[in-house]
Scaffold this motif. Structure first.
Motif, PDB file in Angstrom:
ATOM      1  N   GLN A   1       9.015  -2.384 -13.551  1.00 42.17           N
ATOM      2  CA  GLN A   1       9.739  -3.082 -12.845  1.00 42.17           C
ATOM      3  C   GLN A   1       9.652  -3.068 -11.299  1.00 42.17           C
ATOM      4  O   GLN A   1      10.070  -2.082 -10.446  1.00 42.17           O
ATOM      5  N   PRO A   2       8.642  -3.807 -10.807  1.00 40.69           N
ATOM      6  CA  PRO A   2       8.119  -3.805  -9.321  1.00 40.69           C
ATOM      7  C   PRO A   2       9.295  -3.751  -8.263  1.00 40.69           C
ATOM      8  O   PRO A   2       9.385  -3.245  -7.407  1.00 40.69           O
ATOM      9  N   GLU A   3      10.425  -4.504  -8.679  1.00 40.81           N
ATOM     10  CA  GLU A   3      11.566  -4.785  -7.854  1.00 40.81           C
ATOM     11  C   GLU A   3      12.647  -3.552  -7.846  1.00 40.81           C
ATOM     12  O   GLU A   3      13.416  -3.623  -7.063  1.00 40.81           O
TER      13      GLU A   3
ATOM     14  N   HIS B   1       4.782  -0.866   0.641  1.00 41.79           N
ATOM     15  CA  HIS B   1       5.563  -1.931   0.671  1.00 41.79           C
ATOM     16  C   HIS B   1       6.836  -1.563   0.181  1.00 41.79           C
ATOM     17  O   HIS B   1       7.842  -2.525   0.260  1.00 41.79           O
ATOM     18  N   CYS B   2       7.062  -0.639  -0.535  1.00 44.81           N
ATOM     19  CA  CYS B   2       8.509  -0.106  -1.498  1.00 44.81           C
ATOM     20  C   CYS B   2       9.072   0.670  -0.758  1.00 44.81           C
ATOM     21  O   CYS B   2       8.522   1.624   0.189  1.00 44.81           O
ATOM     22  N   SER B   3      10.485   0.871  -0.831  1.00 43.50           N
ATOM     23  CA  SER B   3      11.049   2.052  -0.225  1.00 43.50           C
ATOM     24  C   SER B   3      12.109   2.436  -1.253  1.00 43.50           C
ATOM     25  O   SER B   3      12.358   1.590  -2.227  1.00 43.50           O
ATOM     26  N   LEU B   4      12.890   3.561  -1.076  1.00 43.32           N
ATOM     27  CA  LEU B   4      13.739   4.342  -1.827  1.00 43.32           C
ATOM     28  C   LEU B   4      15.217   3.652  -1.265  1.00 43.32           C
ATOM     29  O   LEU B   4      15.558   4.206  -0.210  1.00 43.32           O
ATOM     30  N   GLN B   5      15.772   3.010  -2.151  1.00 44.66           N
ATOM     31  CA  GLN B   5      17.104   2.276  -1.627  1.00 44.66           C
ATOM     32  C   GLN B   5      18.388   3.200  -2.540  1.00 44.66           C
ATOM     33  O   GLN B   5      18.332   3.186  -3.763  1.00 44.66           O
TER      34      GLN B   5
ATOM     35  N   ILE C   1      -0.341 -10.409  -1.017  1.00 44.85           N
ATOM     36  CA  ILE C   1      -1.434 -10.266  -2.186  1.00 44.85           C
ATOM     37  C   ILE C   1      -0.835  -9.087  -2.834  1.00 44.85           C
ATOM     38  O   ILE C   1      -0.849  -8.849  -4.130  1.00 44.85           O
ATOM     39  N   THR C   2      -0.667  -7.976  -2.015  1.00 44.59           N
ATOM     40  CA  THR C   2       0.075  -6.664  -2.632  1.00 44.59           C
ATOM     41  C   THR C   2       1.184  -7.160  -3.469  1.00 44.59           C
ATOM     42  O   THR C   2       1.417  -6.577  -4.635  1.00 44.59           O
ATOM     43  N   GLU C   3       2.265  -7.970  -2.612  1.00 41.78           N
ATOM     44  CA  GLU C   3       3.479  -8.183  -3.711  1.00 41.78           C
ATOM     45  C   GLU C   3       3.075  -8.792  -5.042  1.00 41.78           C
ATOM     46  O   GLU C   3       3.620  -8.755  -6.087  1.00 41.78           O
ATOM     47  N   SER C   4       2.253  -9.972  -4.910  1.00 40.97           N
ATOM     48  CA  SER C   4       1.840 -10.572  -6.121  1.00 40.97           C
ATOM     49  C   SER C   4       1.337  -9.764  -7.295  1.00 40.97           C
ATOM     50  O   SER C   4       0.874 -10.028  -8.640  1.00 40.97           O
ATOM     51  N   LEU C   5       0.545  -8.744  -6.893  1.00 40.99           N
ATOM     52  CA  LEU C   5      -0.199  -7.751  -7.706  1.00 40.99           C
ATOM     53  C   LEU C   5       0.506  -6.478  -7.977  1.00 40.99           C
ATOM     54  O   LEU C   5      -0.085  -5.664  -8.467  1.00 40.99           O
ATOM     55  N   MET C   6       1.524  -6.402  -7.697  1.00 46.23           N
ATOM     56  CA  MET C   6       2.524  -4.992  -7.917  1.00 46.23           C
ATOM     57  C   MET C   6       2.412  -4.629  -9.361  1.00 46.23           C
ATOM     58  O   MET C   6       2.421  -3.424  -9.517  1.00 46.23           O
TER      59      MET C   6
END
Length: 544
Positions: free
Chosen positions: A433-435, A6-10, A382-387
């Motif tokens: 840093q998940p974000e 669910h992450c991307s390279l920005q 759930i994935t985001e909360s457990l990143m």
């Protein structure tokens, strides 16, 4: 693993230059120094049974020159006598011969199936070393690059199975206990793979920890975990905390069971004989719970009895013992609960939660006969909360070609460089840093396009301060691409008639050597190029 999907390279727009006009070939002379080696580099050529592309990528294209990023302009290699040789540079015009800092106890010539020796610098005073025969050494080195303070002492060494190379290692302290985690790469025969190459790749993640017993301090293996995949990873690194891995790979890797897990599973298997199909399946939203139960073909609506109460449920078929019965995890509005028989001969029960919001970890307290099914939106939440808890991260590169990796800050994970359209973008991973897990920190304009034309390219690298990128061919030639710099003279674009403010220069160096290039490393000031019998230094930038 699922979290990273669910992450991307920005990319940062400010680091992109859409008006970049290309590189101008510069004829400025580059100072090049060369040192003859006392003994040849311990190159290990591929054997006849190492015929796949993965063997070539892992071992045939191995970089025999190791850069110690903890100290400036400090490189190492292993020679044919098993000596670890070091060159530390402070002044190009007063170069010393490479000096021996350690000698492998193993007689390397006695092993027919060995791989190349490999080194990784876990910290400013710890080194992991493999002799290529399957033995791992953990070494306390002291402050390196200085003959007075550098002394390599073995604190742990053990045979760890078939030969491997070290992909990465980190040193960390947890609960006042020092540990070193190391990642070992193997290409192994796969008897079950009859349609593919016949080999698979394993990454073994070994944690070696300090053990204190009755005043005796020693190091021993604390944990071993194995991942398996079908392609050699472009990039594999352990988080600085030792808690997780980051892998960039063409094909996915998955954890294999370790021995402890197998023993536990065997015990469970003995107790339950075999795992049965779930009796029921259930899903939930914030408002309700849906339960699906498969029922025999001959059951009709009149044969089914479902009793709801605020905290319990009971389902019976005909006069048989209850199919489902027990205390619900949380209260329901029993007057609003319903059930129906679906066309596929399944019983569907709808429970309305009394307290909206909280997720139920189980349907009936203590009942393990059901299986919870998550929908895609719940997976994402759930994935985001457990990143922050994920121990393994996979990056899907898509169409972005992987180019190379480089250590910018040795206390962080290595950076990796990907092609982005025509450019090459450098990414710094931040596992904590998940974000902002992958930060775009530098751009090498048009390098993605330029490197694609170099068919004989062997290694790529860049300066840790991003001032230049470089690549070398298999023989002799080295290409250097500087970042754009302001001009001291006035220059106009002939096509558009406008003044050009800055120019990016390309430089070419040709080495006086007939041996193939075996190692290639870049620092902010110099390029180090290793051949079988010579170490070359190319002065790219003058020290500030």
């Amino acid at each position: 693993m699922a979290g990273a999907a669910h992450c991307s390279l920005q990319a940062k727009r400010l680091l992109l230059d859409p008006k970049f006009e290309g590189y101008k070939l510069s004829l400025e002379p580059l100072a090049c120094y060369q040192l003859g080696l006392d003994a040849a580099v311990a190159e290990v050529k591929l054997r006849d049974d190492q015929y796949t592309l993965d063997h070539m990528r892992a071992f045939g294209m191995y970089n025999y020159l190791h850069l110690d990023s903890w100290y400036q302009d400090n490189v190492y290699y292993v020679d044919q006598f098993g000596r670890v040789m070091n060159l530390s540079v402070t002044l190009d015009t007063a170069l010393q011969k490479p000096r021996e800092v350690f000698r492998l106890p193993t007689d390397l010539t006695a092993y027919d199936n060995r791989l190349c020796a490999s080194i990784h610098f876990s910290s400013s005073t710890w080194v992991t070393l493999s002799d290529g025969t399957g033995r791992l050494y953990l070494i306390k080195s002291g402050k390196r690059g200085n003959s007075a303070s550098e002394k390599w002492d073995i604190v742990f060494n053990e045979e760890l199975g078939s030969p491997f190379i070290i992909a990465h290692s980190v040193s960390f302290v947890k609960s006042d206990k020092h540990s070193v985690a190391v990642l070992l790469l193997r290409v192994e025969k796969d008897e079950l793979d009859t349609k593919g190459s016949g080999f698979h790749i394993t990454l073994e993640w070994v944690t070696i920890a300090e053990i204190s017993k009755e005043g005796d301090h020693r190091y021993d293996i604390f944990k071993r975990r194995v991942l398996q995949g079908k392609s050699v990873p472009h990039y594999a690194a352990i988080e600085p905390s030792g808690d997780g891995l980051m892998i960039v790979s063409y094909k996915p890797f998955k954890f294999m069971q370790d021995e402890d897990d197998k023993l536990e599973e065997n015990d469970d298997a003995k107790a339950t004989n075999e795992k049965k199909d779930p009796l029921y399946y259930w899903q939930q939203t914030e408002d309700d719970v849906t339960v699906t139960v498969h029922i025999p073909q001959d059951i009709t609506k009149d044969d089914i009895k479902v009793r709801f109460s605020p905290g319990n449920i009971c389902v019976t078929l005909k006069d048989q013992p209850p199919l489902m019965e027990g205390k619900l995890y949380s209260s329901v509005d029993h007057e609003s609960c319903t059930w129906i028989i679906r066309e596929n001969k399944s019983l569907e029960i709808s429970l309305i939660k009394k307290n909206e919001g909280p997720r139920w970890p189980e349907l009936i307290v203590g009942d393990t006969r059901g299986e919870f099914i998550m929908d895609s939106s719940q997976c994402s939440e759930i994935t985001e909360s457990l990143m922050h808890l994920t121990s393994e991260v996979m990056i899907n590169l898509g169409s972005n070609q992987y180019l190379f990796s480089v250590v910018v800050d040795p206390r962080e994970m290595p950076c990796f460089c990907l092609r982005h359209d025509v450019d090459a973008l450098l990414w710094q991973p931040h596992s904590d840093q998940p974000e902002n897990m992958w930060e775009h920190i530098a751009t090498f304009n048009a390098l993605g396009y330029v490197q694609a034309s170099k068919q004989d390219k062997k290694f790529m690298a860049c300066a840790p301060d991003y001032s230049y990128a470089a690549l070398c061919e298999c023989l002799r030639r080295v290409f250097i691409y500087r970042q754009p710099t302001p001009l001291s003279t006035v220059l106009y674009n002939r096509k558009e008639g406008r003044q050009v403010g800055q120019v990016a220069k390309q430089l070419v160096a040709t080495l006086e050597a007939n041996d193939p290039i075996l190692g290639f490393q870049a620092t902010s000031e110099r390029l180090f190029v290793l051949t079988t019998k010579t170490l070359f230094l190319i002065k790219v930038n003058s020290g500030n």
